[in-house]
Structures are given as C-alpha cells and as structure tokens.
Design an enzyme around this catalytic site. Structure first.
Site, PDB file in Angstrom:
ATOM      1  N   LYS A  75       0.839  -1.203   0.000  1.00 27.44           N
ATOM      2  CA  LYS A  75       0.000   0.000   0.000  1.00 27.44           C
ATOM      3  C   LYS A  75       0.873   1.252   0.000  1.00 27.44           C
ATOM      4  O   LYS A  75       1.941   1.265   0.624  1.00 27.44           O
ATOM      5  CB  LYS A  75      -0.884  -0.045   1.251  1.00 27.44           C
ATOM      6  N   SER A 150      -9.618   1.787   3.287  1.00 21.78           N
ATOM      7  CA  SER A 150      -8.804   2.574   2.401  1.00 21.78           C
ATOM      8  C   SER A 150      -7.830   1.748   1.570  1.00 21.78           C
ATOM      9  O   SER A 150      -7.320   2.243   0.564  1.00 21.78           O
ATOM     10  CB  SER A 150      -7.989   3.602   3.209  1.00 21.78           C
ATOM     11  N   SER A 174      -9.604  -0.671   7.490  1.00 23.39           N
ATOM     12  CA  SER A 174      -9.130  -0.528   6.108  1.00 23.39           C
ATOM     13  C   SER A 174      -8.502  -1.759   5.486  1.00 23.39           C
ATOM     14  O   SER A 174      -8.200  -1.744   4.292  1.00 23.39           O
ATOM     15  CB  SER A 174      -8.124   0.614   6.011  1.00 23.39           C
TER      16      SER A 174
HETATM   17  N1  GLN Z   1     -12.819   3.962   6.854  1.00 23.44           N
HETATM   18  C1  GLN Z   1     -12.128   4.325   8.069  1.00 23.44           C
HETATM   19  C2  GLN Z   1     -11.698   5.766   8.013  1.00 23.44           C
HETATM   20  O1  GLN Z   1     -11.947   6.400   7.034  1.00 23.44           O
HETATM   21  C3  GLN Z   1     -10.982   3.414   8.298  1.00 23.44           C
HETATM   22  C4  GLN Z   1      -9.734   3.843   7.645  1.00 23.44           C
HETATM   23  C5  GLN Z   1      -8.546   2.991   7.950  1.00 23.44           C
HETATM   24  O2  GLN Z   1      -8.663   1.935   8.599  1.00 23.44           O
HETATM   25  N2  GLN Z   1      -7.410   3.441   7.517  1.00 23.44           N
HETATM   26  O3  GLN Z   1     -11.142   6.281   8.946  1.00 23.44           O
END
Ligand code: GLN
EC number: 6.3.5.7
Length: 472
Positions: A75, A150, A174
């Site tokens: 990532k 994400s 995420s």
């Molecule tokens: N969707 C969550 C957020 O926007 C989780 C993001 C993540 O785990 N990086 O914060």
C-alpha cells in the site's frame, strides 16, 4: 497460472514447473491486462524481474528464504527505500522513501519480491478508495462498484490475481472492509504486534499493518515473519514471537458471541443479514456454541473512533508543511502563506476536513468535551469488549453492513460512508486482532465478509478458527 496461494506457488517451483521469473512475468502481464482496475500506482517491472532471477539462483543453491516465489504489492503508505510513497495524496507527489518499513524489510529478507505500490484512499482516510489523488480503484467482481477502502488497491490486487499477497493498513477497518468487499482474506493483528516503523501515520494509537491473502495459512505465515519487537517502534510488542502454522483438522469447537445490536442495526442490509445468519447457523450445526449478547455501547463506537482518529491525524499530518516533504506552493510570499497554500493545494477535501475536525476537538475550549470524553469512552468500550472475550473465544459480526456499493453512491452522504465502519472500529478502538472471512451472497454473487475478533495476541487461534469457519 491458476495457482494462487503461497504454498501452491512454492510447490510449482519446487517441482520445477515454474521459477520466480515466470511467476513475476505472469503477474506483470496480469497487471497490464487489468490496468483499468487502477490497483497499482507504480509497478517495478525490471527490478522485480532482476530480483526474481537472483532468487531463482538462491533456490538452486538451496539458500532461499520462506517467501521465495511470493510476489507482494504494498500500500502507498509504506516506506520502501528509494521508491515513491505518496499516501494517495498530492502533497507527497514526487517524494521517495528514505528507508524501508520494518515489516516490508522482513518480507524482503525472506526473499519476497515487491512488485509495486498499491492505490489507496488519501492518507488511508476513506472506505471506498475514492479519495485517492490517482482516482478510484475498481472492484474486479463488478467494475461499477467500489473495492472498499482505504486499502482498496491492496484488496483488488489479490482479488484480481495481480500479486500473491499484499500489505495494507488498518486503522478502523481498512484491511477488513475492502477484503470483505473483494472476497479475499483480510487480517489485522493485535495493535503493536507488527512494527509501525516506516508506516506513514494516520492515527498512531490505532494504525496496524495487515495482510490480504487468498487463504488463512498465508496470513499466518506473513504474520510469523513480520511480527516482533522493533527498536525503531517503541510501541511494538515484546510479547513472545510464535509459530502461527495452522492445523488442518478442527480439533475443538468455539464459544462465539454475536451482538444483538449489530444484527438488529437499521443500516444492516437484508443481503448481508442473510449471509451472516446463514454463517451463524452453520457454526452452530458444526457444534460451536453461538450466543447473542447485548452490547449497548454500539452507538458510541463511531463517534469515539472519529473524534480520536481525527485528533491524532491533525497532529500527525502537521509535518506536511511544504517545507520538509513533497508539494510546496510556488506562490507564497511568507512562511505562513507557504504552509497554508502548500497544504490547501496538496491535501484533498476528505483529509482537509479531518484535519480541521481533529484540530477542533483538540482546541482548548473543546478538549475536555470531545477529546478527553472520547478517551474515556474508548476505555469503557475496551473494558466491556474484553469482558465479553473472557467468556467467549470470538465476537462475530458482518464485516460491513452492506455489500460493495456503487462508485459515487455514498460520496454525497458522508454519514452513510462513515456508518460503513460500524462493525470494524470496535477491534480498532480496543487494539484487538480481527479477521475478514470471505463469503458471498449466493443470489447476487456479490462479496459479503464475516468478521471475527479475538483476544489480544491470540492471532493463531483467530486464524485457525477463521479457516475452519470458512469451510463450513
Ligand atoms: N474507513 C475508516 C476511516 O476512514 C478506516 C480507515 C482505515 O482503517 N485506515 O477512517
């Protein structure tokens, strides 16, 4: 090459039916054929082939590491020395890592081949991969749908066979949510189990490196390699490193709790509810003890998560000031304007919103009312969750309340987007290991994930149970 898991690929190589070079070339051509998915931001074509040749030599000499033949995508928030890292953001365009993340280095030390950098929501803030400056990644099952976020690029890379395994990060879901949306295994270990050194911080007390794989065994192997204390991350755990190798036969049954409030949640789609209830029935039929319990703190999970993570983000992202990293505005007359313009031009709207929210909850007048209160709520949530895990082996929920939604569908309604994290943030607030087990809705064919969360540092049992549950 129909083989997908680490073992399958290594067996092919062992039997002389493939070598690392063929494997890398196979993935490179798949990446080329499926460019429209927008999973990779950058592919290290020549470098990966060169490295494959080196590892083929090592294999011939009998000196290869545990991940020989394994091709990994990472990532765009993980440092890999001399390779670009941009966190899906305009503010870091053109920036190259000065060092390699410990987790990535440990994979390389075992002869994994890093094939490229994967798309993600900007600074890992999002649930659909739509906040990336590179545009959204598409779900390979249905290109009109999001892959989740994400770590959307990491999920799709494994889903579409563009690499063997991938690394993502999980702050509030995420890894698990995109894995659920793409029907692959997504695993977040206990907070601190894997060093965060070289992971660009979003919310440091939540951030975890996690994996996307085609089976539970691969997640176990990657964890075994990446786990462990690291001098470069003072929060990394010194708890004993163990072998996570999984047993093939289920030798015991488990006590599993599901939350009444989750099953009755108004945001839970009927399709997801069906798959989830079906899983519960199968678990019971297989002799596991499945019980409904109450968890009245469910409504507090999202507010607590979003107050604390935005607060931490506002502090973490203050380092991107146009002076030390990445984008610098051309039109600044003095330092203050330089900061303002560089950040305004470099950050996208979601990140700007979160920085402002976080700055607000940390501001002197509101600190007690929001930040301190959320810290207290986090403690209550953790205590109550650990109490449940004293009586039960796992808490089971759907990974996300809906099937993968259509691109653009939730962009206008941010609350609906945040609501999608309702089941994943509990493990994140509590620092617990949690796993997406891939399932799908038989009628629509769309992926639906089931999530199990276990006791701190009990990853082996979690992966073991997840493996059995997936086969019922
Ligand atoms: N969707 C969550 C957020 O926007 C989780 C993001 C993540 O785990 N990086 O914060």
């Amino acid at each position: 090459m129909p083989s997908k898991t680490i073992k399958e690929i290594q067996d092919l190589i062992l039997k002389g039916n493939a070598n690392c070079e063929n494997v890398v070339k196979h993935y490179l051509s798949s990446i080329n054929e499926q460019k429209h998915l927008n999973a990779f931001i950058e592919v290290f074509e020549e470098e990966a082939i060169e490295r494959a040749k080196e590892i083929d030599l090592k294999i011939n000499e009998g000196k290869a590491g545990k991940l020989a033949g394994v091709v990994v995508g990472i990532k765009d928030v993980l440092c890999y020395k001399d390779h670009s890292i941009t966190c899906g953001s305009g503010i870091l365009k053109g920036f190259k890592s000065l060092y390699t993340a410990t987790a990535v280095q440990k994979l390389i030390d075992e002869d994994a081949i890093i094939i490229g950098i994967l798309n993600c929501d900007e600074f890992a803030m999002g649930s659909s991969n739509e906040t990336s400056v590179y545009g959204p990644t598409l779900n390979a099952i249905d290109n009109k749908r999001v892959p989740g976020g994400s770590s959307g690029g990491s999920a799709v890379a494994v889903q579409a066979g563009l690499c063997t395994v991938s690394l993502g990060t999980d702050t509030g879901g995420s890894v698990r949510q995109p894995a659920g949306f793409c029907k692959v295994w997504g695993f977040k270990p206990t907070y601190s189990r894997i060093s965060r050194y070289g992971l660009a911080s979003y919310a440091s007390s939540f951030d975890c490196i996690g994996t996307f794989t085609n089976c539970a065994e691969d997640a176990a192997l990657l964890l075994e390699i990446m786990a462990g204390e690291d001098d470069k991350d003072s929060t990394s755990s010194s708890s004993k490193k163990e072998s996570y190798e999984l047993e093939e036969e289920q030798s015991k049954t488990y006590k599993v709790a599901y939350l009444a409030e989750a099953l009755n949640h108004e945001g839970l789609s009927p399709q997801v509810r069906n798959v989830f209830q079906d899983t519960l029935s199968k678990l019971e039929e297989a002799g596991n003890q499945v019980e409904e319990i109450e968890f009245d703190l469910l409504p507090y999970l999202l507010p607590t998560y979003y107050i604390l993570t935005t607060a931490e983000a506002s502090s973490n992202l203050s380092r991107y000031d146009g002076v030390r990293f990445g984008h610098r505005s051309d039109h600044a007359e003095n330092p203050e304007i330089l900061y303002k313009k560089s950040r305004t031009e470099g950050f996208g709207p979601e990140v700007q919103k979160r920085i402002m929210l976080g700055t607000f909850v940390l501001s002197a007048d509101y600190f007690d009312a929001y930040y301190v209160k959320a810290l207290k709520a986090r403690k209550l949530i953790r205590n109550k969750t650990l109490e449940i895990l004293k009586k039960y082996d796992f808490i089971i929920t759907p990974t996300a309340p809906t099937e993968p939604f259509k691109l653009g569908e939730k962009n206008k309604d941010q609350m609906a987007m945040y609501l999608g994290d309702i089941f994943t943030v509990q493990a994140s607030l509590c620092g617990l290991p949690s796993l997406n087990i891939p399932f799908s809705n038989k009628d629509s064919g769309l992926p639906v994930g089931v999530q199990i969360t276990g006791k701190p540092f009990n990853e082996k049992e979690l992966l073991q149970a997840g493996n059995f549950f997936s086969k019922l």
